[in-house]
Design an enzyme around this catalytic site. Structure first.
Site, PDB file in Angstrom:
ATOM      1  N   LEU A  81       1.012   2.153  -2.217  1.00  0.00           N
ATOM      2  CA  LEU A  81      -0.280   2.612  -2.728  1.00  0.00           C
ATOM      3  C   LEU A  81      -0.276   4.137  -2.831  1.00  0.00           C
ATOM      4  CD1 LEU A  81      -2.419   0.213  -0.544  1.00  0.00           C
ATOM      5  CD2 LEU A  81      -2.215   0.124  -3.052  1.00  0.00           C
ATOM      6  N   ASN A 133       0.272 -14.388   6.538  1.00  0.00           N
ATOM      7  CA  ASN A 133      -0.573 -13.559   7.405  1.00  0.00           C
ATOM      8  C   ASN A 133      -2.033 -13.633   6.969  1.00  0.00           C
ATOM      9  OD1 ASN A 133       0.873 -11.903   9.562  1.00  0.00           O
ATOM     10  ND2 ASN A 133       2.247 -11.690   7.817  1.00  0.00           N
ATOM     11  N   ASP A 173       4.231   3.266   5.837  1.00  0.00           N
ATOM     12  CA  ASP A 173       4.529   2.613   7.133  1.00  0.00           C
ATOM     13  C   ASP A 173       4.385   3.601   8.288  1.00  0.00           C
ATOM     14  OD1 ASP A 173       7.146   0.690   5.567  1.00  0.00           O
ATOM     15  OD2 ASP A 173       5.005   0.280   5.792  1.00  0.00           O
ATOM     16  N   HIS A 197       3.628  -4.552   9.538  1.00  0.00           N
ATOM     17  CA  HIS A 197       4.992  -4.226   9.128  1.00  0.00           C
ATOM     18  C   HIS A 197       5.955  -4.927  10.084  1.00  0.00           C
ATOM     19  CE1 HIS A 197       8.262  -1.832   7.448  1.00  0.00           C
ATOM     20  NE2 HIS A 197       8.669  -1.609   8.682  1.00  0.00           N
ATOM     21  N   ARG A 232       1.114   3.851 -11.460  1.00  0.00           N
ATOM     22  CA  ARG A 232       0.488   3.236 -10.275  1.00  0.00           C
ATOM     23  C   ARG A 232      -1.026   3.433 -10.284  1.00  0.00           C
ATOM     24  NH1 ARG A 232       3.978   1.709  -6.373  1.00  0.00           N
ATOM     25  NH2 ARG A 232       6.109   2.527  -6.522  1.00  0.00           N
ATOM     26  N   MET A 263       3.228  -5.889  -1.298  1.00  0.00           N
ATOM     27  CA  MET A 263       4.524  -5.218  -1.487  1.00  0.00           C
ATOM     28  C   MET A 263       4.477  -4.064  -2.482  1.00  0.00           C
ATOM     29  SD  MET A 263       6.021  -6.862   0.745  1.00  0.00           S
ATOM     30  CE  MET A 263       7.754  -6.531   0.727  1.00  0.00           C
TER      31      MET A 263
HETATM   32  C1  GRF Z   1       6.030 -10.551   6.438  1.00  0.00           C
HETATM   33  O1  GRF Z   1       7.300 -10.291   7.010  1.00  0.00           O
HETATM   34  C2  GRF Z   1       5.142  -9.346   6.685  1.00  0.00           C
HETATM   35  O2  GRF Z   1       5.506  -8.652   7.865  1.00  0.00           O
HETATM   36  C3  GRF Z   1       5.424  -8.477   5.511  1.00  0.00           C
HETATM   37  O3  GRF Z   1       5.525  -9.382   4.419  1.00  0.00           O
HETATM   38  C4  GRF Z   1       6.156 -10.601   4.902  1.00  0.00           C
HETATM   39  C5  GRF Z   1       5.524 -11.802   4.281  1.00  0.00           C
HETATM   40  O4  GRF Z   1       4.188 -11.851   4.715  1.00  0.00           O
HETATM   41  N1  GRF Z   1       4.391  -7.504   5.364  1.00  0.00           N
HETATM   42  P1  GRF Z   1       3.191 -13.051   4.236  1.00  0.00           P
HETATM   43  O5  GRF Z   1       3.825 -14.359   4.645  1.00  0.00           O
HETATM   44  O6  GRF Z   1       3.068 -12.960   2.715  1.00  0.00           O
HETATM   45  O7  GRF Z   1       1.922 -12.765   4.968  1.00  0.00           O
END
Ligand code: GRF
Length: 201
Positions: A98, A14, A150, A114, A70, A95
């Site tokens: 926060l 992304n 989310d 998401h 965190r 991932m």
């Molecule tokens: C994707 O499914 C995105 O929706 C989620 O993380 C996954 C991997 O995203 N947030 P990317 O290829 O690292 O952008």
């Protein structure tokens, strides 16, 4: 130009599309934003090398030495982020959850993508849950990040059909292709100050 920092944890597909949409080809024409940093919680995230290859400054802070603290991890991660002076923060395959403290600092200018049709399936394993539920369609959502995981105002949503014989992997691939169309479209509109949701199918 709105300065955009992107946070990743892995491959960053992304992130790559967001950077391309701001810097390469016809979609970048007249784009109101530009990438100023790609940062990760994993120094080995493959997306970091991809970002550097596209000429975007990168930074990484390994979250593991901080254990459950965190806030201490985020205080470290904030250093390169604040140095980049971002106007907008895009979470893209990031991932780590926060803390409200971090979110409040960027409230109203932090986006996340998401892989579900929120409010359905916040959290993980979204595609398996959609298949388990027998949903006829699935998709992805871009939303403003608020302290609730989310959640937050919807900025874009893209729908895909669930096909017979789909597995979580085949559905994830179909959704990911839509993510790569949705997120750049939302970012361009958002950076121009337009909060109308982008709806694709
Ligand atoms: C994707 O499914 C995105 O929706 C989620 O993380 C996954 C991997 O995203 N947030 P990317 O290829 O690292 O952008």
């Amino acid at each position: 130009m709105k300065r955009v920092a992107i946070l990743i944890s892995g491959g960053g597909s992304n992130m790559i599309r967001l950077v391309e949409s701001m810097t390469q080809g016809p979609e970048a024409e007249g784009h109101p934003a530009g990438p100023v940093l790609v940062a990760s919680n994993d120094p080995a995230a493959p997306g970091l090398a991809r970002a550097a290859a596209m000429g975007v400054p990168v930074a990484a802070v390994d979250h593991r030495p901080f254990g459950r603290d965190r806030a201490a991890f985020e205080a470290e991660l904030l250093k390169p982020i604040l140095a980049a002076r971002p106007d907008i923060l895009c979470l893209a395959g990031f991932m780590r959850v926060l803390t409200p403290g971090f979110v409040q600092r960027f409230e109203g200018r932090m986006l996340n993508i998401h892989p579900s049709l929120l409010p359905k399936y916040p959290g993980l394993h979204t595609h398996a849950r959609a298949l388990e539920a027998g949903d006829a369609e699935a998709g992805c959502t871009v939303h403003e990040v608020t302290a609730a995981l989310d959640d937050g105002p919807l900025l874009g949503q893209a729908r895909v059909p669930v096909e017979p014989g789909d597995t979580a992997a085949t559905l994830a691939a179909r959704v990911l292709a839509m993510e790569h169309r949705l997120y750049p479209a939302v970012l361009r509109r958002y950076a121009a100050g337009d909060r109308r949701p982008v709806l694709l199918s």
